[in-house]
Design an enzyme around this catalytic site. Structure first.
Site, short mmCIF file in Angstrom:
data_model
loop_
_atom_site.label_atom_id
_atom_site.label_comp_id
_atom_site.label_asym_id
_atom_site.label_seq_id
_atom_site.Cartn_x
_atom_site.Cartn_y
_atom_site.Cartn_z
N CYS A 345 3.82 -0.91 2.12
CA CYS A 345 2.44 -1.32 2.31
C CYS A 345 2.26 -2.77 2.80
O CYS A 345 1.49 -2.99 3.74
CB CYS A 345 1.56 -1.03 1.11
SG CYS A 345 2.40 -0.90 -0.46
N ARG A 374 14.88 0.79 -4.33
CA ARG A 374 14.42 0.39 -5.65
C ARG A 374 15.60 0.49 -6.59
O ARG A 374 16.31 1.50 -6.59
CB ARG A 374 13.29 1.30 -6.16
CG ARG A 374 12.03 1.15 -5.35
CD ARG A 374 10.93 2.08 -5.83
NE ARG A 374 9.81 2.00 -4.90
CZ ARG A 374 8.71 2.73 -4.98
NH1 ARG A 374 8.58 3.61 -5.96
NH2 ARG A 374 7.75 2.59 -4.11
N GLN A 392 10.22 7.12 2.39
CA GLN A 392 8.88 7.63 2.12
C GLN A 392 8.27 8.12 3.42
O GLN A 392 8.40 7.44 4.45
CB GLN A 392 7.99 6.51 1.59
CG GLN A 392 8.28 6.11 0.17
CD GLN A 392 7.31 5.03 -0.29
OE1 GLN A 392 6.96 4.13 0.47
NE2 GLN A 392 6.88 5.10 -1.53
N ASP A 394 5.54 7.61 4.45
CA ASP A 394 4.47 6.75 3.99
C ASP A 394 3.35 6.67 5.03
O ASP A 394 3.56 6.91 6.21
CB ASP A 394 5.05 5.34 3.78
CG ASP A 394 4.28 4.57 2.71
OD1 ASP A 394 3.27 5.10 2.21
OD2 ASP A 394 4.69 3.45 2.39
N HIS A 396 -0.68 4.53 5.58
CA HIS A 396 -1.80 3.78 5.03
C HIS A 396 -2.99 3.96 5.93
O HIS A 396 -2.88 3.80 7.15
CB HIS A 396 -1.42 2.30 4.87
CG HIS A 396 -0.34 2.11 3.86
ND1 HIS A 396 0.99 2.09 4.19
CD2 HIS A 396 -0.40 2.01 2.50
CE1 HIS A 396 1.71 1.96 3.08
NE2 HIS A 396 0.90 1.90 2.05
N LYS A 476 -5.40 7.09 -8.49
CA LYS A 476 -4.63 7.87 -7.53
C LYS A 476 -4.71 9.35 -7.81
O LYS A 476 -4.84 9.78 -8.96
CB LYS A 476 -3.17 7.41 -7.50
CG LYS A 476 -2.44 7.51 -8.82
CD LYS A 476 -1.01 6.95 -8.67
CE LYS A 476 -0.27 6.99 -10.00
NZ LYS A 476 1.02 6.30 -9.95
N HIS A 522 -3.24 4.51 0.29
CA HIS A 522 -1.79 4.77 0.40
C HIS A 522 -1.63 6.27 0.26
O HIS A 522 -2.22 6.85 -0.66
CB HIS A 522 -1.01 4.13 -0.75
CG HIS A 522 -1.24 2.67 -0.96
ND1 HIS A 522 -0.28 1.73 -0.71
CD2 HIS A 522 -2.32 1.99 -1.40
CE1 HIS A 522 -0.73 0.53 -1.01
NE2 HIS A 522 -1.98 0.66 -1.44
#
Length: 647
Positions: A345, A374, A392, A394, A396, A476, A522
RNA sequence: GCCGAAAUAGCUCAGCGGUAGAGCAACUGAUUCGUAAUCAGUAGGUCCCCGGUUCAAAUCCGGGUUUCGGCACCA
């Protein structure tokens, strides 16, 4: 009924008494058979012991027997008590703590200097059978709070005493006695230990923290499974074996998809087969995202820590980040600290911030297959489902506040469409609500939570609330899919963020020429691509759909006479974009069939003299016992159509 | 990270103080075969790593790593 007592049965019939009866009396009044079979009574939907006297003059009641849906919980909870008694008989000095019924069984947490091992289970199990055979009545007793605390404390049961101390003052303290043994328990229970039956099995031992808090002492937990009868128990054990056969770690090795090794714990080595599948999946999703108006980007792995300090991640999640120190200068005396990105992000906001954005640019849907690291705790790693390096899918969405509902709804629809392409039609949604520690005012949270809920509903999904589970920056939605054998996996997520745009100073020029903050959504559909592939392997039990299968077609010969034709067939298929291999080894066809089926290759085309002469193929599908002979041209047309990813 | 268990050939596993084994896979040869394992032979090992005990350690002991089952964690 002035002085009478009347209870309504599920079939509408009403039973009357001239005194307050016990549950057992009511069962007996219905019939002697039922009285014998009864385990408990349900009063206005609440399960109670049969021995308890009714405390209302009228109520809707139902007798719970072994056949009832509620029976399993009672049997399992009873089994937990029986196990605790067995353990204390066999291992004096062991303290009991809690022992609930859970899905498929029960557990009990014990406090003991030496934890139990697998070797202890048969002994405990044998003792349990003995206790069940004793068939001691399970008797409920109401105790005075102070007496109860004193009793357990004097007995050396400090955990039990602590439980009572922490119960609210209004709570009735009840104890269940079974023969010589007793335990603090809310109940309800069956009339006697015999009701547990013999369809139980102790499964595993494990450590578990007292009260689920890692700051507390570690207890020793024993898990068991318990069922109505042996047949149900066997069915459950068979199901576990089935799940084991689907294990992605086992199939991943057998299908030569990937491996993991010590020097890179938590990171996946994708083999050619696995990477082929991975790319097919990525290509498929990329197409879906493109169609849905996303732009794709690629951002760096390594960032100066200042970016993560600005975003707040360094302070919040620094402990889980991989950090890199780099020395500059002659003697590397100037040290610069970097972090490997744990999420994408902040990087996406950098791209957003590059160049002034107008309200006309919004919503801006930015996607990345972003590789993140991570430092997950060692005990959390699990195959490719939980890793330290993952990708991810991912994205946004930068939008104006008034676009949140529409964008959320749109995302729900996209996610459902993608899941449906893999046969995941049963999707459950949970809405994680404001945590205690959070950014933003209550008004903002009210609005954000309502908007996410509305959007999910408009997409035909009814979210279940998870109080306190939201991220500090916003609520979320979590999407849980159900696989082919009924297990659920959380994969997708949609998170509303009203903190990051502020922290990283994202803005747009509104229609009135003022500067405003965009809202950030997200979102991820697969979540982690690695994990999603793990879920797919287990969901399909390795039998991947043609479009995802690393090898799609095997052309196998019966004798060398057909080698030339086989190569021709394979070349034609390859030219059409299919992933095809030939098997012209000097082996019997039985051997080849077995090997390719075991390797989970979806289509086997067998060719011999006959097929070569007729320009045909004998097609055999994975999972099928038979084969079909069809003209080569038709087989090619069929396979090309079938191998296309979902459109 | 915590509790427990495990680590031996590519895979599945046996061996548990005294010369490192089996099946499958691999390789070589024979066999040319019609839908889930053809036969024979050959080769293959830091017994996870580092220490210790012992005349002798895959085996016993200590430390570590990783994996497995849970717990805790999961931005």
């Amino acid at each position: 009924m002035e002085n009478g007592f009347a209870y309504r049965l599920p079939d509408g019939k009403v039973l009357t008494f001239d005194h307050a009866p016990t549950g057992a009396e009511i069962a007996a009044a219905i019939g002697p058979g039922l009285a014998k079979a009864a385990l408990a009574i349900k009063v206005e939907g609440q399960i109670r012991d049969l021995a308890r006297t009714m405390d209302t003059r009228e109520a809707a009641i139902e007798i719970v027997t072994r056949k009832s849906a509620d029976a399993l919980d009672i049997i399992r909870h009873d089994a937990a008590h029986v196990m605790a008694e067995a353990v204390q008989e066999l291992f004096p000095g062991t303290q009991v703590t809690i022992g609930p019924a859970i899905e498929n069984g029960f557990y009990y947490d014990f406090a003991r200097d030496t934890p139990f091992t697998l070797d202890d289970l048969p002994k405990i199990e044998a003792k349990m059978h003995e206790i069940v055979k004793r068939n001691a009545p399970l008797e409920r007793e109401v105790w005075d709070r102070a007496d109860a605390i004193k009793y357990f404390r004097d007995k050396g049961e400090k955990y039990k005493a602590e439980i009572i101390e922490d119960l609210p003052g209004t709570e009735t303290i009840t104890v269940y006695r079974q023969g010589e043994w007793l335990d603090l328990c809310r109940g309800p229970h069956a009339p006697s230990t015999g009701s547990v039956g013999d369809a139980f099995k102790l499964m595993k031992v494990a450590g578990a923290y007292w009260r689920g808090d890692s700051k507390n002492q570690m207890l020793t937990r024993i898990y068991g499974t318990a069922w109505r009868d042996k047949k149900e128990l066997e069915a459950h054990l068979t199901m576990l074996e089935e799940a084991e056969k689907r294990d992605h770690r086992k199939l991943g090795r057998e299908m030569d998809l990937f491996h993991l090794q010590e020097e890179a714990a938590g990171s996946v080595f994708w083999h050619p087969n696995g990477w082929t599948m991975y790319r097919a999946l990525e290509t498929y999703l990329r197409k879906r995202l493109e169609t849905d108006g996303y732009v794709e980007v690629k951002t760096p792995q390594l960032f100066e820590k200042s970016l993560f300090e600005a975003s707040g991640h360094w302070q919040m999640y620094g402990h889980g980040m991989f950090k890199v120190e780099v020395g500059h200068g002659h003697d590397h005396e100037h040290v610069q600290t970097f972090g490997i990105k744990p999420m994408n992000c902040p990087a996406h906001v950098q791209i957003y911030n590059h160049g002034m954005k107008s309200y006309r640019d919004l919503p801006l849907r930015m996607a990345e297959f972003g590789s993140c690291h991570r430092n997950e705790p060692s005990g959390a790693l699990h195959g490719i489902m939980r890793v330290r390096q993952f990708t991810q899918d991912d994205g946004h969405i930068f939008c104006m506040p008034e676009q949140v509902v529409e964008e959320s709804k749109r995302f729900c629809a996209l996610l459902q469409r993608v899941y449906a392409d893999f046969g995941f039609s049963d999707v459950k949604v949970k809405l994680a609500l404001r945590p205690d520690v959070r950014a933003g005012t209550d008004e903002i949270w009210d609005r954000a939570e309502t908007e996410l809920r509305d959007a999910a509903r408009q997409a035909g999904l009814e979210p279940e609330d998870l109080p306190g589970e939201g991220a500090f920056y916003g609520p979320k939605l979590e999407y849980h899919l159900t696989d082919a054998i009924g297990r659920t996996w959380q994969c997708g997520t949609l998170q509303l963020d009203f903190v990051l745009p502020e922290r990283l100073d994202a803005e747009f020029v509104a229609a009135d020429n003022s500067r405003k903050r965009p809202v950030m959504l997200h979102r991820a559909i697969f979540g982690s691509v690695e994990r999603f592939i793990g879920v797919l392997i287990e969901h399909y039990a390795g039998r991947l759909p043609l479009w995802l299968s690393p090898t799609q077609v095997v052309v196998a010969t019966i004798t060398q006479d057909a080698d030339g034709y086989a190569e021709q067939v394979a070349a034609t298929l390859a030219a059409k974009g299919l992933r095809v291999i030939t098997d012209t080894r000097n082996e019997k066809i039985n051997y080849k069939v077995r090997e390719h089926m075991v390797a989970k290759r979806p289509i086997l085309l067998v060719v011999g003299k006959r097929e070569a002469q007729e320009r045909a193929v004998a097609m055999r599908r994975l999972g099928s016992e038979s084969q079909t002979v069809l003209p080569l041209d038709q087989a090619i047309a069929d396979l090309v159509a079938e191998a296309a990813p979902p459109q």
